[in-house]
Design a protein around this motif. Structure first.
Motif, short mmCIF file in Angstrom:
data_model
loop_
_atom_site.label_atom_id
_atom_site.label_comp_id
_atom_site.label_asym_id
_atom_site.label_seq_id
_atom_site.Cartn_x
_atom_site.Cartn_y
_atom_site.Cartn_z
N SER A 1 41.18 56.01 76.40
CA SER A 1 40.44 55.86 76.18
C SER A 1 40.52 55.08 74.52
O SER A 1 39.22 54.95 73.78
N VAL A 2 41.25 54.63 73.84
CA VAL A 2 41.25 53.58 72.57
C VAL A 2 41.02 52.28 72.93
O VAL A 2 42.13 51.61 73.60
N ILE A 3 40.46 51.75 72.08
CA ILE A 3 40.11 50.52 72.43
C ILE A 3 41.27 49.74 71.30
O ILE A 3 40.38 50.05 69.99
N VAL A 4 41.76 48.74 71.30
CA VAL A 4 42.80 47.89 69.98
C VAL A 4 42.30 46.58 69.79
O VAL A 4 42.52 45.89 71.13
N ASN A 5 41.50 45.58 69.20
CA ASN A 5 40.88 44.18 69.17
C ASN A 5 40.79 43.97 70.53
O ASN A 5 40.30 43.03 71.26
N GLY A 6 39.75 44.62 70.76
CA GLY A 6 38.13 44.39 71.90
C GLY A 6 39.30 44.94 73.13
O GLY A 6 38.87 44.98 74.09
N GLU A 7 40.50 45.33 73.44
CA GLU A 7 40.91 45.67 74.38
C GLU A 7 41.88 47.05 74.81
O GLU A 7 41.87 47.68 74.37
N VAL A 8 41.86 47.80 76.23
CA VAL A 8 42.25 48.81 76.88
C VAL A 8 43.08 49.25 75.39
O VAL A 8 44.57 48.01 76.15
N GLU A 9 43.93 50.22 74.51
CA GLU A 9 45.29 49.83 74.66
C GLU A 9 45.86 51.62 75.46
O GLU A 9 45.56 52.20 74.50
N THR A 10 47.35 51.35 75.86
CA THR A 10 47.59 52.84 76.43
C THR A 10 49.24 52.92 76.18
O THR A 10 50.18 54.29 76.17
N ARG A 11 49.27 52.05 75.07
CA ARG A 11 51.46 52.22 74.05
C ARG A 11 51.19 53.12 73.10
O ARG A 11 49.86 53.08 72.18
N VAL A 12 51.64 54.00 72.85
CA VAL A 12 51.73 55.15 71.99
C VAL A 12 51.46 54.61 71.02
O VAL A 12 51.16 55.24 70.04
N ARG A 13 52.47 53.92 70.69
CA ARG A 13 53.55 53.69 69.15
C ARG A 13 53.15 52.00 69.24
O ARG A 13 53.18 51.68 68.35
#
Length: 70
Positions: free
Chosen positions: A39-51
């Motif tokens: 559900s989280v987008i980082v710099n325009g891409e889906v991010e699944t790394r918690v840390r």
């Protein structure tokens, strides 16, 4: 867009801690769950790394909320 300022002695903040610091989630467990479900987008891409290390210039988006790390 919100601005999250790193402390002077910080090089980065981990994504799960950033979501908590922005008050977008109520707990670390909630942060972990929404990151892992994509559900989280980082710099325009889906991010699944918690840390994931969030550094100056990075952006994060969760639903209608968006923030930039400075």
């Amino acid at each position: 867009m919100e601005i999250f300022k790193l402390k002077e002695d910080e090089e980065y903040i981990e994504l799960n801690n950033l979501l908590k610091a922005l008050n977008w989630v109520a707990s670390g467990g909630e942060a972990k769950a929404i990151i892992k479900e994509g559900s989280v987008i980082v710099n325009g891409e889906v991010e699944t790394r918690v840390r994931k290390k969030m550094r100056c210039g990075d952006t994060v988006k969760l639903q209608n909320d968006e923030a930039k790390v400075e």
